[in-house]
Design a protein around this motif. Sequence first.
Motif, PDB file in Angstrom:
ATOM      1  N   LYS A 180       0.834  -1.211   0.000  1.00  0.00           N
ATOM      2  CA  LYS A 180       0.000   0.000   0.000  1.00  0.00           C
ATOM      3  C   LYS A 180       0.869   1.262   0.000  1.00  0.00           C
ATOM      4  O   LYS A 180       0.569   2.227  -0.680  1.00  0.00           O
ATOM      5  N   ASN A 181       1.953   1.227   0.761  1.00  0.00           N
ATOM      6  CA  ASN A 181       2.850   2.398   0.808  1.00  0.00           C
ATOM      7  C   ASN A 181       3.533   2.614  -0.546  1.00  0.00           C
ATOM      8  O   ASN A 181       3.699   3.750  -0.975  1.00  0.00           O
ATOM      9  N   ARG A 182       3.910   1.536  -1.219  1.00  0.00           N
ATOM     10  CA  ARG A 182       4.530   1.665  -2.536  1.00  0.00           C
ATOM     11  C   ARG A 182       3.519   2.162  -3.573  1.00  0.00           C
ATOM     12  O   ARG A 182       3.865   2.917  -4.468  1.00  0.00           O
ATOM     13  N   LYS A 184       0.987   4.145  -2.960  1.00  0.00           N
ATOM     14  CA  LYS A 184       0.752   5.556  -2.711  1.00  0.00           C
ATOM     15  C   LYS A 184       1.858   6.427  -3.293  1.00  0.00           C
ATOM     16  O   LYS A 184       1.622   7.550  -3.714  1.00  0.00           O
ATOM     17  N   LYS A 185       3.086   5.914  -3.301  1.00  0.00           N
ATOM     18  CA  LYS A 185       4.229   6.673  -3.816  1.00  0.00           C
ATOM     19  C   LYS A 185       4.177   6.790  -5.352  1.00  0.00           C
ATOM     20  O   LYS A 185       4.727   7.718  -5.908  1.00  0.00           O
ATOM     21  N   CYS A 186       3.546   5.845  -6.013  1.00  0.00           N
ATOM     22  CA  CYS A 186       3.508   5.853  -7.475  1.00  0.00           C
ATOM     23  C   CYS A 186       2.514   6.789  -8.012  1.00  0.00           C
ATOM     24  O   CYS A 186       1.860   7.547  -8.025  1.00  0.00           O
TER      25      CYS A 186
END
Length: 186
Positions: A180-182, A184-186
């Motif tokens: 989920k964190n990755r 959001k970064k994209c």
Amino acid sequence: MIEILATLSASAAAGMRIATPLLIVGLLQGTSLWSQVPILSHISPPILFACLSCWSLVELLASKKLWGQRLLQLVQLFMSPIVGAIMGLAVASATATPSWIIACIGGSLALVLQLVQVGWFYRLRGLPLWAVFLQDTLCVALVLFAFGAPWQGGLIALILLWFALRSAKQWYDWYHRGIKNRAKKC
């Protein structure tokens, strides 16, 4: 029921170390050594004693270093189901449960506990020294409990299984938080 708890205790010990539980089982049987243990009864006792003693020493010394933990995990990951099955059969020889069920349960428990150790090893980038000493102590205690106090040994094995399930849930959550964190970064 007592035989099942003893089987769980012995198999949990095999999930932590390979040669040490087998060596202790042989020594606990006195002069007959491994004559009551399936598969191992067909191997010459002096040769088996020498091999298990050497590998126990390797497990004891190599587990304290990072490279040794990696080496041992490779061997233990493949051998723990076999040794878990042998330990389960060695302890539960008097039970009415079919031996193939005992072997499957013992091998599965040993494999699950070994997989949890591998998971923690890679998550922590090596097991801390206190955890390695705890493994050694638990391994010996579980084998002794399997023969002397199966209720307590089985309870400890079930607690270890619960810990394994909690660890799997924690890793699952940790992995999905990372995804989920990755995203959001994209």
